[in-house]
Write an enzyme that holds these catalytic residues in place. Structure first.
Site, short mmCIF file in Angstrom:
data_model
loop_
_atom_site.label_atom_id
_atom_site.label_comp_id
_atom_site.label_asym_id
_atom_site.label_seq_id
_atom_site.Cartn_x
_atom_site.Cartn_y
_atom_site.Cartn_z
N GLY A 258 0.65 -1.24 -0.16
CA GLY A 258 0.02 0.14 -0.04
C GLY A 258 0.87 1.26 0.14
O GLY A 258 1.96 1.11 0.37
N THR A 259 0.24 2.26 -0.45
CA THR A 259 1.05 3.60 -0.52
C THR A 259 -0.09 4.71 -1.02
O THR A 259 -1.25 4.47 -1.30
CB THR A 259 2.08 3.58 -1.78
OG1 THR A 259 2.90 4.79 -1.43
CG2 THR A 259 1.47 3.59 -2.90
N THR A 260 0.45 5.95 -1.00
CA THR A 260 -0.40 7.04 -1.57
C THR A 260 0.52 8.22 -2.20
O THR A 260 1.58 8.48 -1.65
CB THR A 260 -1.22 7.66 -0.40
OG1 THR A 260 -2.00 6.89 0.50
CG2 THR A 260 -2.04 8.79 -1.01
N LYS B 96 9.62 7.57 -1.82
CA LYS B 96 8.82 6.89 -3.03
C LYS B 96 8.90 7.88 -4.23
O LYS B 96 8.12 7.67 -5.27
CB LYS B 96 7.40 6.63 -2.82
CG LYS B 96 7.35 5.51 -1.60
CD LYS B 96 5.80 5.39 -1.10
CE LYS B 96 5.79 4.54 0.12
NZ LYS B 96 4.45 4.27 0.51
#
Length: 214
Positions: A15-17, A48
């Protein structure tokens, strides 16, 4: 018990944003910093936002190793391209390279990148490259946390926002995702790219916006 090499082993969810937004004269690119594997947090402060060239960045979503491999490959190709052309590469060239690599290895890699940057031909640009797709957008979001903030970005975004307004827009969106998505967290990494270069910023702790759940 499922183990290494077992075809019945459960898929490990990550997961990430990530977010990128255009403004007149450049782009803002941002991300959270949490790297997760299922319910485990494997890195709390992973950046990231990977440089593809001096004024072109990509925001990484998917497998951290796969995304970094794609970014490193494209960075190498762009270095050769700029030497051959004797000038800085265009953002669209970087986006096309990312799209090509992502599509060619779509069965092997889990990598969904947003490419953003500035060039002298078209100024600030944001491109989505999901699954080999290539589309220019005024802003783009991605990762597991993006599903929590579509309502916010749709209502808050306005064309013609200033550099400062776009930065706050990205920070607010990421902060909301960090509050809601268990796979997103840590600090906010922010990069502003203009014709003068790239400026990096880290926002953490008490500097993060607080909303109604204060």
């Amino acid at each position: 018990m499922s183990g290494v090499g077992d075809p019945t082993a459960a898929e490990v969810h990550t997961g990430t944003t990530i977010i990128a937004v255009e403004f007149d004269g450049g782009v803002i690119v941002g991300s959270d910093s949490r790297v997760s594997a299922g319910e485990a947090v494997t890195n709390r402060i992973f950046n990231k936002l990977a440089p593809l060239h001096d004024q072109i960045y990509c925001a990484l979503s998917g497998s951290a190793a796969d995304c970094q491999a794609v970014a490193d490959m494209v960075n190498y190709y762009l270095d050769l391209h700029s030497l051959d052309m004797e000038e800085a590469p265009l953002v669209i060239a970087a986006a096309n390279l990312v799209k090509g690599v992502a599509y060619k290895y779509k069965e092997e890699l889990v990598a969904h990148l947003i490419v953003a940057g500035w060039d002298k031909k078209k100024g600030g640009q944001v491109y989505g490259t999901l699954g080999g797709l290539l589309t220019r957008q005024p802003f783009a979001i991605g990762g597991s946390g993006s599903s929590y903030i579509y309502g916010y970005v749709d209502s808050a975004y306005r064309r013609g926002m200033s550099r400062e307004e776009c930065a706050q827009f990205a920070i607010n969106a990421l902060a909301l995702a960090l509050n809601r998505d268990g796979s997103s967290g840590g600090v906010i990494y922010l990069v502003t790219v203009t014709k003068t270069g790239a400026e990096q910023k880290i926002i953490s702790g008490s500097s993060l916006p607080v909303f109604f759940d204060e």
